[in-house]
Design a protein around this motif. Structure first.
Motif, PDB file in Angstrom:
ATOM      1  N   GLY A  15     -14.050  -2.494  -6.096  1.00 42.43           N
ATOM      2  CA  GLY A  15     -14.726  -2.257  -4.832  1.00 42.43           C
ATOM      3  C   GLY A  15     -13.736  -1.823  -3.763  1.00 42.43           C
ATOM      4  N   PRO A  16     -14.229  -1.268  -2.679  1.00 43.05           N
ATOM      5  CA  PRO A  16     -13.349  -0.778  -1.616  1.00 43.05           C
ATOM      6  C   PRO A  16     -12.569  -1.876  -0.913  1.00 43.05           C
ATOM      7  N   ALA A  17     -13.017  -3.126  -0.989  1.00 40.78           N
ATOM      8  CA  ALA A  17     -12.332  -4.228  -0.311  1.00 40.78           C
ATOM      9  C   ALA A  17     -11.224  -4.858  -1.154  1.00 40.78           C
ATOM     10  N   HIS A  18     -11.089  -4.448  -2.407  1.00 35.15           N
ATOM     11  CA  HIS A  18      -9.989  -4.973  -3.222  1.00 35.15           C
ATOM     12  C   HIS A  18      -8.665  -4.611  -2.556  1.00 35.15           C
ATOM     13  N   THR A  19      -7.725  -5.545  -2.564  1.00 37.78           N
ATOM     14  CA  THR A  19      -6.404  -5.230  -2.032  1.00 37.78           C
ATOM     15  C   THR A  19      -5.650  -4.363  -3.033  1.00 37.78           C
ATOM     16  N   LEU A  20      -4.594  -3.730  -2.547  1.00 39.69           N
ATOM     17  CA  LEU A  20      -3.777  -2.924  -3.457  1.00 39.69           C
ATOM     18  C   LEU A  20      -3.132  -3.788  -4.528  1.00 39.69           C
ATOM     19  N   ARG A  21      -2.780  -5.031  -4.168  1.00 39.14           N
ATOM     20  CA  ARG A  21      -2.216  -5.916  -5.189  1.00 39.14           C
ATOM     21  C   ARG A  21      -3.260  -6.213  -6.265  1.00 39.14           C
ATOM     22  N   ASP A  22      -4.511  -6.466  -5.846  1.00 37.46           N
ATOM     23  CA  ASP A  22      -5.583  -6.699  -6.821  1.00 37.46           C
ATOM     24  C   ASP A  22      -5.758  -5.472  -7.720  1.00 37.46           C
ATOM     25  N   ALA A  23      -5.776  -4.298  -7.113  1.00 36.73           N
ATOM     26  CA  ALA A  23      -5.958  -3.060  -7.878  1.00 36.73           C
ATOM     27  C   ALA A  23      -4.819  -2.881  -8.873  1.00 36.73           C
ATOM     28  N   ALA A  24      -3.596  -3.109  -8.418  1.00 37.17           N
ATOM     29  CA  ALA A  24      -2.432  -2.967  -9.294  1.00 37.17           C
ATOM     30  C   ALA A  24      -2.493  -3.967 -10.442  1.00 37.17           C
ATOM     31  N   ARG A  25      -2.875  -5.202 -10.141  1.00 34.93           N
ATOM     32  CA  ARG A  25      -2.964  -6.238 -11.171  1.00 34.93           C
ATOM     33  C   ARG A  25      -4.018  -5.858 -12.225  1.00 34.93           C
ATOM     34  N   LEU A  26      -5.153  -5.383 -11.769  1.00 35.31           N
ATOM     35  CA  LEU A  26      -6.216  -4.999 -12.705  1.00 35.31           C
ATOM     36  C   LEU A  26      -5.819  -3.787 -13.539  1.00 35.31           C
ATOM     37  N   MET A  27      -5.193  -2.800 -12.901  1.00 35.82           N
ATOM     38  CA  MET A  27      -4.751  -1.616 -13.648  1.00 35.82           C
ATOM     39  C   MET A  27      -3.691  -1.993 -14.675  1.00 35.82           C
ATOM     40  N   ALA A  28      -2.743  -2.836 -14.278  1.00 34.06           N
ATOM     41  CA  ALA A  28      -1.703  -3.270 -15.210  1.00 34.06           C
ATOM     42  C   ALA A  28      -2.308  -4.048 -16.378  1.00 34.06           C
ATOM     43  N   GLY A  29      -3.267  -4.903 -16.074  1.00 32.30           N
ATOM     44  CA  GLY A  29      -3.910  -5.685 -17.127  1.00 32.30           C
ATOM     45  C   GLY A  29      -4.651  -4.834 -18.140  1.00 32.30           C
ATOM     46  N   ARG A  30      -5.219  -3.735 -17.677  1.00 28.34           N
ATOM     47  CA  ARG A  30      -5.953  -2.827 -18.579  1.00 28.34           C
ATOM     48  C   ARG A  30      -5.061  -1.707 -19.115  1.00 28.34           C
ATOM     49  N   ARG A  31      -3.816  -1.649 -18.614  1.00 27.51           N
ATOM     50  CA  ARG A  31      -2.861  -0.609 -19.008  1.00 27.51           C
ATOM     51  C   ARG A  31      -3.413   0.786 -18.740  1.00 27.51           C
ATOM     52  N   VAL A  32      -3.945   0.956 -17.509  1.00 28.35           N
ATOM     53  CA  VAL A  32      -4.468   2.250 -17.064  1.00 28.35           C
ATOM     54  C   VAL A  32      -3.813   2.612 -15.737  1.00 28.35           C
ATOM     55  N   ILE A  53      -0.836   3.646  -4.846  1.00 30.14           N
ATOM     56  CA  ILE A  53      -0.257   2.332  -4.570  1.00 30.14           C
ATOM     57  C   ILE A  53       1.245   2.456  -4.328  1.00 30.14           C
ATOM     58  N   LEU A  54       1.911   3.271  -5.122  1.00 26.95           N
ATOM     59  CA  LEU A  54       3.340   3.486  -4.969  1.00 26.95           C
ATOM     60  C   LEU A  54       3.675   4.085  -3.602  1.00 26.95           C
ATOM     61  N   VAL A  55       2.895   5.054  -3.159  1.00 32.12           N
ATOM     62  CA  VAL A  55       3.111   5.661  -1.839  1.00 32.12           C
ATOM     63  C   VAL A  55       2.962   4.610  -0.745  1.00 32.12           C
ATOM     64  N   SER A  56       1.943   3.777  -0.847  1.00 27.28           N
ATOM     65  CA  SER A  56       1.732   2.727   0.147  1.00 27.28           C
ATOM     66  C   SER A  56       2.924   1.776   0.206  1.00 27.28           C
ATOM     67  N   LEU A  57       3.395   1.362  -0.965  1.00 24.54           N
ATOM     68  CA  LEU A  57       4.553   0.467  -1.003  1.00 24.54           C
ATOM     69  C   LEU A  57       5.786   1.148  -0.416  1.00 24.54           C
ATOM     70  N   GLY A  58       5.961   2.421  -0.743  1.00 21.27           N
ATOM     71  CA  GLY A  58       7.096   3.174  -0.217  1.00 21.27           C
ATOM     72  C   GLY A  58       7.077   3.289   1.296  1.00 21.27           C
ATOM     73  N   LEU A  59       5.883   3.263   1.875  1.00 18.79           N
ATOM     74  CA  LEU A  59       5.750   3.307   3.331  1.00 18.79           C
ATOM     75  C   LEU A  59       5.921   1.931   3.973  1.00 18.79           C
ATOM     76  N   GLY A  60       6.144   0.906   3.146  1.00 18.54           N
ATOM     77  CA  GLY A  60       6.350  -0.438   3.666  1.00 18.54           C
ATOM     78  C   GLY A  60       5.070  -1.183   3.965  1.00 18.54           C
ATOM     79  N   GLU A  61       3.943  -0.684   3.479  1.00 21.73           N
ATOM     80  CA  GLU A  61       2.663  -1.358   3.732  1.00 21.73           C
ATOM     81  C   GLU A  61       2.537  -2.595   2.844  1.00 21.73           C
ATOM     82  N   ASP A  62       1.811  -3.571   3.326  1.00 22.11           N
ATOM     83  CA  ASP A  62       1.649  -4.848   2.637  1.00 22.11           C
ATOM     84  C   ASP A  62       0.521  -4.742   1.608  1.00 22.11           C
ATOM     85  N   PRO A  63       0.829  -4.866   0.318  1.00 27.81           N
ATOM     86  CA  PRO A  63      -0.206  -4.727  -0.716  1.00 27.81           C
ATOM     87  C   PRO A  63      -1.254  -5.829  -0.691  1.00 27.81           C
ATOM     88  N   ASP A  64      -0.966  -6.912   0.024  1.00 29.65           N
ATOM     89  CA  ASP A  64      -1.945  -7.993   0.143  1.00 29.65           C
ATOM     90  C   ASP A  64      -2.885  -7.786   1.329  1.00 29.65           C
TER      91      ASP A  64
END
Length: 141
Positions: A15-32, A53-64
């Motif tokens: 969903g649109p309200a998932h945090t980037l950390r949630d999205a990254a965790r789910l993608m990593a878990g599914r290996r996608v 997600i990588l661009v956001s982290l590179g900009l110093g944004e908080d994934p949580d």
């Protein structure tokens, strides 16, 4: 070979309200490398990728604190299961992206990645699956 032959049929949806950390965790878990973002309020679809997600982290944004909706690509190019891999690869090249959301009859049928295209072409060329025992793409020379 067709998109339906090699796409990942069970698209990861968030969903649109998932945090980037949630999205990254789910993608990593599914290996996608992507997730389809479904917004029930707008009935719209988008996609978020590992690169977003990588661009956001590179900009110093908080994934949580950052949410998927702020990083979702909403101008998605959709593929059909009956497209050839060549047509899908051409759409990816023209659009400059590595994932296509596959839609059939208005429903999400899966996701096609560049890796899926390469696996399909490798299998067609070698007569195999293009995958090793570990599920990783193997070189063919």
């Amino acid at each position: 070979m067709l998109v339906a032959d090699v796409m990942t049929p069970l698209a990861l949806t968030i969903g649109p309200a998932h945090t980037l950390r949630d999205a990254a965790r789910l993608m990593a878990g599914r290996r996608v490398g992507s997730a389809v973002v479904v917004d029930p309020e707008t009935a719209g679809l988008g996609i978020i990728t590992e690169r977003d997600i990588l661009v956001s982290l590179g900009l110093g944004e908080d994934p949580d604190r950052e949410t998927a909706d702020a990083h979702t690509t909403t101008e998605v190019v959709f593929a059909a299961p009956g497209w050839t891999l060549a047509r899908a690869a051409d759409a990816m090249l023209r659009g400059g992206f590595r994932h296509l959301v596959v839609v059939d009859g208005g429903e999400i049928a899966g996701v096609l990645s560049v890796r899926d295209v390469l696996r399909g072409w490798s299998a067609a060329r070698t007569g195999g699956t293009g995958l090793g025992q570990s599920g990783e793409l193997v070189g063919t020379g």
